[in-house]
Design a protein around this motif. Structure first.
Motif, PDB file in Angstrom:
ATOM      1  N   THR A 170      39.858  65.291   4.732  1.00 46.84           N
ATOM      2  CA  THR A 170      39.466  64.129   3.916  1.00 46.84           C
ATOM      3  C   THR A 170      38.883  64.850   2.757  1.00 46.84           C
ATOM      4  O   THR A 170      39.081  64.269   1.550  1.00 46.84           O
ATOM      5  CB  THR A 170      38.307  63.419   4.512  1.00 46.84           C
ATOM      6  OG1 THR A 170      38.891  62.654   5.777  1.00 46.84           O
ATOM      7  CG2 THR A 170      37.710  62.423   3.594  1.00 46.84           C
ATOM      8  N   TYR A 171      38.410  66.043   2.732  1.00 51.11           N
ATOM      9  CA  TYR A 171      37.747  66.969   1.902  1.00 51.11           C
ATOM     10  C   TYR A 171      38.899  67.491   0.938  1.00 51.11           C
ATOM     11  O   TYR A 171      38.684  67.443  -0.436  1.00 51.11           O
ATOM     12  CB  TYR A 171      37.026  68.230   2.516  1.00 51.11           C
ATOM     13  CG  TYR A 171      36.175  68.924   1.556  1.00 51.11           C
ATOM     14  CD1 TYR A 171      35.432  68.228   0.493  1.00 51.11           C
ATOM     15  CD2 TYR A 171      36.111  70.352   1.861  1.00 51.11           C
ATOM     16  CE1 TYR A 171      34.522  69.017  -0.121  1.00 51.11           C
ATOM     17  CE2 TYR A 171      35.121  71.193   0.741  1.00 51.11           C
ATOM     18  CZ  TYR A 171      34.198  70.379   0.086  1.00 51.11           C
ATOM     19  OH  TYR A 171      33.442  71.077  -0.886  1.00 51.11           O
TER      20      TYR A 171
ATOM     21  N   PRO B 274      40.898  52.267  -1.520  1.00 53.20           N
ATOM     22  CA  PRO B 274      41.343  52.592  -0.114  1.00 53.20           C
ATOM     23  C   PRO B 274      42.220  51.456   0.796  1.00 53.20           C
ATOM     24  O   PRO B 274      43.123  51.866   1.444  1.00 53.20           O
ATOM     25  CB  PRO B 274      39.887  53.144   0.432  1.00 53.20           C
ATOM     26  CG  PRO B 274      39.255  53.349  -0.760  1.00 53.20           C
ATOM     27  CD  PRO B 274      39.479  52.488  -1.845  1.00 53.20           C
TER      28      PRO B 274
ATOM     29  N   VAL C 148      34.493  63.890  -1.640  1.00 55.86           N
ATOM     30  CA  VAL C 148      33.667  63.541  -0.396  1.00 55.86           C
ATOM     31  C   VAL C 148      33.447  64.689   0.648  1.00 55.86           C
ATOM     32  O   VAL C 148      34.649  65.337   1.402  1.00 55.86           O
ATOM     33  CB  VAL C 148      34.918  62.872   0.250  1.00 55.86           C
ATOM     34  CG1 VAL C 148      34.313  62.276   1.735  1.00 55.86           C
ATOM     35  CG2 VAL C 148      35.491  61.230  -0.357  1.00 55.86           C
TER      36      VAL C 148
ATOM     37  N   SER D 207      40.436  64.198  -0.925  1.00 52.20           N
ATOM     38  CA  SER D 207      39.429  63.542  -2.133  1.00 52.20           C
ATOM     39  C   SER D 207      39.050  64.773  -3.204  1.00 52.20           C
ATOM     40  O   SER D 207      38.345  64.338  -4.001  1.00 52.20           O
ATOM     41  CB  SER D 207      38.046  63.303  -1.312  1.00 52.20           C
ATOM     42  OG  SER D 207      37.634  64.606  -0.794  1.00 52.20           O
TER      43      SER D 207
ATOM     44  N   ASP E 117      40.102  66.312  10.732  1.00 53.53           N
ATOM     45  CA  ASP E 117      39.896  65.084   9.930  1.00 53.53           C
ATOM     46  C   ASP E 117      39.029  65.226   8.659  1.00 53.53           C
ATOM     47  O   ASP E 117      39.377  64.602   7.525  1.00 53.53           O
ATOM     48  CB  ASP E 117      39.710  63.756  10.593  1.00 53.53           C
ATOM     49  CG  ASP E 117      40.627  63.423  11.837  1.00 53.53           C
ATOM     50  OD1 ASP E 117      41.952  63.748  11.793  1.00 53.53           O
ATOM     51  OD2 ASP E 117      40.367  62.919  12.625  1.00 53.53           O
ATOM     52  N   GLN E 118      37.825  65.597   8.857  1.00 50.93           N
ATOM     53  CA  GLN E 118      37.085  66.015   7.853  1.00 50.93           C
ATOM     54  C   GLN E 118      37.609  66.835   6.986  1.00 50.93           C
ATOM     55  O   GLN E 118      37.058  66.892   5.627  1.00 50.93           O
ATOM     56  CB  GLN E 118      35.437  66.298   8.437  1.00 50.93           C
ATOM     57  CG  GLN E 118      34.897  65.605   9.179  1.00 50.93           C
ATOM     58  CD  GLN E 118      33.639  66.004  10.067  1.00 50.93           C
ATOM     59  OE1 GLN E 118      33.451  67.178  10.236  1.00 50.93           O
ATOM     60  NE2 GLN E 118      32.586  65.332  10.040  1.00 50.93           N
TER      61      GLN E 118
END
Length: 215
Positions: free
Chosen positions: A194-195, A16, A202, A198, A190-191
């Motif tokens: 990210t899901y 990352p 995540v 990933s 944002d979550q």
């Protein structure tokens, strides 16, 4: 094997950070290239005595980023008053009267106004929808509601959604779905991103009620 386990663990730790640094360096390089092109145009119309000073500016790393940020801040401050807004209207009028250019300019302006408007709804709600077929679920983002001729053909209570691809969410699909067919998620954009990026590895934390323990 322990060695393989340690290598994978080290990769997870550094990957990352490495990707973040790479993206930042790419962004700085791009802005510096834009700034270098501006200096090249400036040197073509300025006296030769200023060429040496312009060449020195070209060698300063990251100066393009600083100047671009400064221009954006100054522009934002200027257009926040009446005189600045009048200038922006004249600017829009100029570009909307140029053939070919007006199509590109108007499209980009509408998209940017929608995405960055403080009171807009674009990309502010994460959704769960069935795509590409019934029974298959994926993450999507509400971008608005259909309007105009499209809304007349589709009927009421429809929403527009964007379905991002994985792992690159900058490409995806635009869909118009009945509001009853989507599930609004209690997670931030944002979550959700990210899901998606990933590929589901995540998982965002959610405050779900604990299941009742049978007596």
């Amino acid at each position: 094997m322990p060695i393989r386990k340690y290598l994978l663990t080290g990769l997870i730790v550094w990957l990352p950070l490495a990707i973040t640094i790479w993206v930042l360096l790419w962004l700085v390089g791009m802005l510096d290239a834009v700034f270098g092109g501006f200096l090249s145009m400036l040197s073509a119309v300025t006296p030769q005595s200023m060429d040496e000073a312009l060449q020195r500016l070209r060698t300063i790393p990251g100066l393009g980023v600083l100047l671009v940020a400064t221009v954006l801040l100054v522009t934002g401050a200027l257009v926040s008053n009446v005189a600045g807004r009048w200038f922006v209207r004249q600017w829009d009028t100029l570009f909307t009267n140029i053939p070919i250019v007006k199509s590109i300019y108007n499209s980009v302006k509408k998209v940017s106004d929608t995405l960055f408007s403080s009171n807009g709804n674009a990309f502010r709600t994460a959704l769960l929808i069935q795509y590409p077929r019934a029974g298959s679920w994926t993450i999507a983002f509400q971008t608005g509601v259909p309007s105009g001729e499209v809304a007349g053909h589709l009927g009421a209570d429809m929403i527009s959604v964007y379905v991002p691809t994985t792992p690159n969410p900058t490409s995806g699909f635009f869909l118009m779905l009945p509001r009853a067919d989507v599930i609004e998620l209690d997670m931030s954009v944002d979550q959700a991103l990210t899901y998606v990026i990933s590929m589901g590895s995540v998982v965002p934390h959610a405050n779900l009620p604990k299941p009742a323990v049978p007596q």
